[in-house]
Write a protein that holds these residues in place. Structure first.
Motif, PDB file in Angstrom:
ATOM      1  N   THR A 343     -27.596  80.651  17.208  1.00  0.00           N
ATOM      2  CA  THR A 343     -25.919  80.719  17.206  1.00  0.00           C
ATOM      3  C   THR A 343     -26.010  82.866  18.399  1.00  0.00           C
ATOM      4  N   ILE A 344     -26.335  83.456  17.631  1.00  0.00           N
ATOM      5  CA  ILE A 344     -26.571  84.341  17.690  1.00  0.00           C
ATOM      6  C   ILE A 344     -27.072  84.695  19.262  1.00  0.00           C
ATOM      7  N   ALA A 345     -29.013  84.311  19.088  1.00  0.00           N
ATOM      8  CA  ALA A 345     -29.237  84.600  20.798  1.00  0.00           C
ATOM      9  C   ALA A 345     -28.387  83.694  21.355  1.00  0.00           C
ATOM     10  N   ALA A 346     -27.531  83.229  21.402  1.00  0.00           N
ATOM     11  CA  ALA A 346     -27.199  81.972  22.116  1.00  0.00           C
ATOM     12  C   ALA A 346     -26.007  83.123  22.847  1.00  0.00           C
ATOM     13  N   ILE A 347     -25.678  83.523  21.598  1.00  0.00           N
ATOM     14  CA  ILE A 347     -23.832  84.112  22.592  1.00  0.00           C
ATOM     15  C   ILE A 347     -24.155  85.057  23.803  1.00  0.00           C
ATOM     16  N   ILE A 348     -25.790  86.366  23.227  1.00  0.00           N
ATOM     17  CA  ILE A 348     -26.528  87.385  23.824  1.00  0.00           C
ATOM     18  C   ILE A 348     -27.021  87.241  25.543  1.00  0.00           C
ATOM     19  N   PHE A 349     -27.631  85.459  24.692  1.00  0.00           N
ATOM     20  CA  PHE A 349     -28.729  85.669  26.448  1.00  0.00           C
ATOM     21  C   PHE A 349     -27.417  84.722  27.735  1.00  0.00           C
ATOM     22  N   ILE A 350     -27.122  83.763  26.910  1.00  0.00           N
ATOM     23  CA  ILE A 350     -26.602  82.709  28.054  1.00  0.00           C
ATOM     24  C   ILE A 350     -26.043  83.213  29.102  1.00  0.00           C
ATOM     25  N   PRO A 351     -25.283  84.535  28.164  1.00  0.00           N
ATOM     26  CA  PRO A 351     -24.111  85.349  29.159  1.00  0.00           C
ATOM     27  C   PRO A 351     -24.963  85.320  30.387  1.00  0.00           C
ATOM     28  N   ILE A 352     -26.424  85.900  30.208  1.00  0.00           N
ATOM     29  CA  ILE A 352     -27.107  87.262  30.805  1.00  0.00           C
ATOM     30  C   ILE A 352     -27.773  86.183  32.122  1.00  0.00           C
ATOM     31  N   ILE A 353     -27.753  85.880  31.436  1.00  0.00           N
ATOM     32  CA  ILE A 353     -28.516  84.236  32.646  1.00  0.00           C
ATOM     33  C   ILE A 353     -27.373  84.283  33.597  1.00  0.00           C
ATOM     34  N   LEU A 354     -26.300  83.045  33.393  1.00  0.00           N
ATOM     35  CA  LEU A 354     -25.774  83.023  34.220  1.00  0.00           C
ATOM     36  C   LEU A 354     -24.970  84.073  35.151  1.00  0.00           C
ATOM     37  N   ALA A 355     -24.820  85.161  34.757  1.00  0.00           N
ATOM     38  CA  ALA A 355     -24.083  86.244  35.315  1.00  0.00           C
ATOM     39  C   ALA A 355     -25.197  87.155  36.405  1.00  0.00           C
ATOM     40  N   TYR A 356     -26.708  86.826  36.027  1.00  0.00           N
ATOM     41  CA  TYR A 356     -27.870  87.129  36.710  1.00  0.00           C
ATOM     42  C   TYR A 356     -27.308  85.661  37.941  1.00  0.00           C
ATOM     43  N   THR A 357     -27.234  84.942  37.813  1.00  0.00           N
ATOM     44  CA  THR A 357     -27.994  83.699  38.418  1.00  0.00           C
ATOM     45  C   THR A 357     -26.527  83.905  39.650  1.00  0.00           C
ATOM     46  N   ALA A 358     -24.845  84.081  39.048  1.00  0.00           N
ATOM     47  CA  ALA A 358     -23.758  84.050  40.010  1.00  0.00           C
ATOM     48  C   ALA A 358     -24.957  85.296  40.745  1.00  0.00           C
ATOM     49  N   TRP A 359     -25.090  86.564  40.461  1.00  0.00           N
ATOM     50  CA  TRP A 359     -25.382  87.628  40.945  1.00  0.00           C
ATOM     51  C   TRP A 359     -26.801  86.693  42.638  1.00  0.00           C
ATOM     52  N   VAL A 360     -27.344  86.881  42.327  1.00  0.00           N
ATOM     53  CA  VAL A 360     -28.088  86.687  42.920  1.00  0.00           C
ATOM     54  C   VAL A 360     -27.709  85.574  44.390  1.00  0.00           C
ATOM     55  N   HIS A 361     -26.879  84.156  43.384  1.00  0.00           N
ATOM     56  CA  HIS A 361     -26.894  83.398  44.252  1.00  0.00           C
ATOM     57  C   HIS A 361     -25.315  84.062  45.416  1.00  0.00           C
ATOM     58  N   ARG A 362     -25.151  85.369  45.083  1.00  0.00           N
ATOM     59  CA  ARG A 362     -24.179  86.290  46.134  1.00  0.00           C
ATOM     60  C   ARG A 362     -24.614  87.264  46.261  1.00  0.00           C
ATOM     61  N   ILE A 363     -25.169  87.105  45.889  1.00  0.00           N
ATOM     62  CA  ILE A 363     -26.151  88.404  47.364  1.00  0.00           C
ATOM     63  C   ILE A 363     -27.161  87.566  48.564  1.00  0.00           C
ATOM     64  N   LEU A 364     -27.878  85.996  47.969  1.00  0.00           N
ATOM     65  CA  LEU A 364     -28.481  85.808  48.352  1.00  0.00           C
ATOM     66  C   LEU A 364     -27.255  84.689  49.484  1.00  0.00           C
ATOM     67  N   ARG A 365     -26.280  84.972  49.349  1.00  0.00           N
ATOM     68  CA  ARG A 365     -25.389  83.583  49.953  1.00  0.00           C
ATOM     69  C   ARG A 365     -25.596  83.624  51.993  1.00  0.00           C
ATOM     70  N   GLY A 366     -24.782  82.986  52.275  1.00  0.00           N
ATOM     71  CA  GLY A 366     -24.935  83.106  54.057  1.00  0.00           C
ATOM     72  C   GLY A 366     -25.696  81.329  54.409  1.00  0.00           C
ATOM     73  N   LYS A 367     -26.186  81.108  55.473  1.00  0.00           N
ATOM     74  CA  LYS A 367     -26.835  79.670  56.239  1.00  0.00           C
ATOM     75  C   LYS A 367     -28.364  80.645  56.485  1.00  0.00           C
ATOM     76  N   ILE A 368     -29.006  79.754  56.435  1.00  0.00           N
ATOM     77  CA  ILE A 368     -30.358  79.544  56.802  1.00  0.00           C
ATOM     78  C   ILE A 368     -30.399  79.332  58.174  1.00  0.00           C
ATOM     79  N   LEU A 369     -31.044  80.181  59.280  1.00  0.00           N
ATOM     80  CA  LEU A 369     -31.511  79.958  60.600  1.00  0.00           C
ATOM     81  C   LEU A 369     -32.043  79.171  60.902  1.00  0.00           C
ATOM     82  N   ALA A 370     -32.884  78.556  62.466  1.00  0.00           N
ATOM     83  CA  ALA A 370     -33.238  78.437  63.308  1.00  0.00           C
ATOM     84  C   ALA A 370     -34.018  79.967  63.502  1.00  0.00           C
ATOM     85  N   LYS A 371     -33.353  80.385  64.267  1.00  0.00           N
ATOM     86  CA  LYS A 371     -33.379  81.699  64.505  1.00  0.00           C
ATOM     87  C   LYS A 371     -34.494  82.578  63.823  1.00  0.00           C
TER      88      LYS A 371
END
Length: 381
Positions: A343-371
């Motif tokens: 439980t202690i490990a989950a309290i520490i690491f699950i927020p970290i996983i959620l934070a870096y996932t949100a950060w990566v999706h924010r940085i790499l947001r936008g459409k993938i274009l053919a050009k």
């Protein structure tokens, strides 16, 4: 030294956390499973296929963290469940693993050679890597809901009496189809956010078709549950005793699968999220709110995944052949100390996983274009 959280509370916490991890897997890995499954349906030429692949290219490896966390949590928090499920579903797990192995090599090798046959081969591998896990994870859930044929001897050594083909029963296959359609719909909504023009139009059409099919499959599964045996404890359990699956008596009731929702009214939030999320996410598409539609669909996935877990409470893995040997959250867990440390490990690491996932999706947001694919071909899958 006494621990600050009671044993029975920790068992309930890890029942909830297991559900959170499975929901995380279904939402995060679900959209890349869905995109891979839709690859030969949505994309009509090589450039479009590259666009579809690159929408999930930066994320699919990180999304598999949820699969590793889920497997690790079952192993550490619920060792008896890990032993039974990985023994009984061994061949199914092997098939899933083989399909997952095709994913990294498909992503890495596909665009290394310009030969159409080479690329078509790896496209098929990517399709298998999305289709097979999405289907078989649902088949596994369907079999857990029915009960798995296993029993313990007097030394608590487990014996599984089923076969791989027993898993492919009608209800299990319907649940597999629900899982597949759920992932495909999630993937189609994701492609609406990440693509434009013809790909976006085809993705929009796919969401409408998949919505109808998914609601139909859910309705079918609901009616099939009316004939399923439902395990019910015959007497109260001593919640604070060490885990022993042979210390209870169980009776089976046909047609009572959703009785928990009548006893615990708060559980109705799961079907409300499941069906409300589907309907409102589709309505958001009419208002051109594609990001909100994707978020609402994630809530519907959370509801769909939660329904079996809430329905079976307090059971996690019922036994169809020896009901008294079915595993509950109170007689299949690890020790008090193990659950506390986890439980202690989950309290520490699950927020970290959620934070870096949100950060990566924010940085790499936008459409993938053919050009972009054509002008920077060497930088993309």
């Amino acid at each position: 030294m006494p621990l600050p959280i009671d044993y029975d509370i920790l068992r309930l916490i890890w029942w909830v956390l297991l559900g959170v991890l499975l929901i995380g897997l279904a939402i995060m890995d679900g959209f890349d499973f869905g995109v891979a499954t839709l690859l030969p349906i949505i994309a009509k030429n090589d450039v479009e296929r590259r666009i579809v692949i690159n929408t999930v290219g930066p994320f699919w490896e990180g999304n598999q963290v949820w699969l590793i966390l889920g497997g690790g949590a079952i192993f550490a928090a619920w060792p008896a469940i890990y032993a039974v499920s990985f023994s009984g579903f061994y061949l199914a797990m092997f098939v899933i693993l083989a399909a997952l192995i095709l994913r990294p090599v498909g992503f890495k090798f596909r665009s290394k050679v310009a030969d159409p046959r080479w690329r078509q081969t790896w496209d098929i591998c990517l399709f298998i890597g999305g289709f097979v896990p999405a289907l078989l994870f649902g088949v596994a859930v369907g079999n857990v809901m029915q009960g798995v044929p296993f029993y313990f001897d007097e030394t608590l050594r487990v014996t599984y009496t089923g076969t791989f083909f027993d898993l492919l029963n009608p209800f299990g296959l319907v649940c597999g189809i629900i899982s597949l359609l759920m992932c495909m719909r999630h993937g189609a909504l994701y492609l609406l956010i990440k693509t434009e023009d013809a790909l976006a139009r085809r993705s929009m059409m796919a969401t409408w078709i998949l919505t109808i099919l998914l609601i139909t499959a859910l309705y079918t599964a609901y009616h099939m549950t009316q004939a399923l045996p439902f395990d019910r404890l015959q007497s109260e359990m001593n919640l604070l005793q060490p885990s022993n699956p042979l210390s209870k008596k169980v009776i089976q009731v046909t047609g009572g699968y959703f009785s928990n929702f009548e006893t615990y009214r708060w559980m109705l939030i799961a079907p409300a999220l499941a069906f409300g999320g589907i309907v409102f996410s589709q309505l958001c598409l009419l208002l051109r709110q594609r990001g909100l539609s994707f978020a609402l669909n994630a809530l519907s996935i959370a509801g769909i995944v939660a329904i079996p877990g809430l329905s079976m409470f307090p059971f996690i893995l019922p036994s169809s052949s020896h009901p008294d040997h079915g595993l509950t959250i109170f007689d299949a867990s690890s020790s008090h100390l193990t659950l506390f440390v986890m439980t202690i490990a989950a309290i520490i690491f699950i927020p970290i996983i959620l934070a870096y996932t949100a950060w990566v999706h924010r940085i790499l947001r936008g459409k993938i274009l053919a050009k972009t694919i054509e002008s920077q071909s060497d930088h993309y899958y």
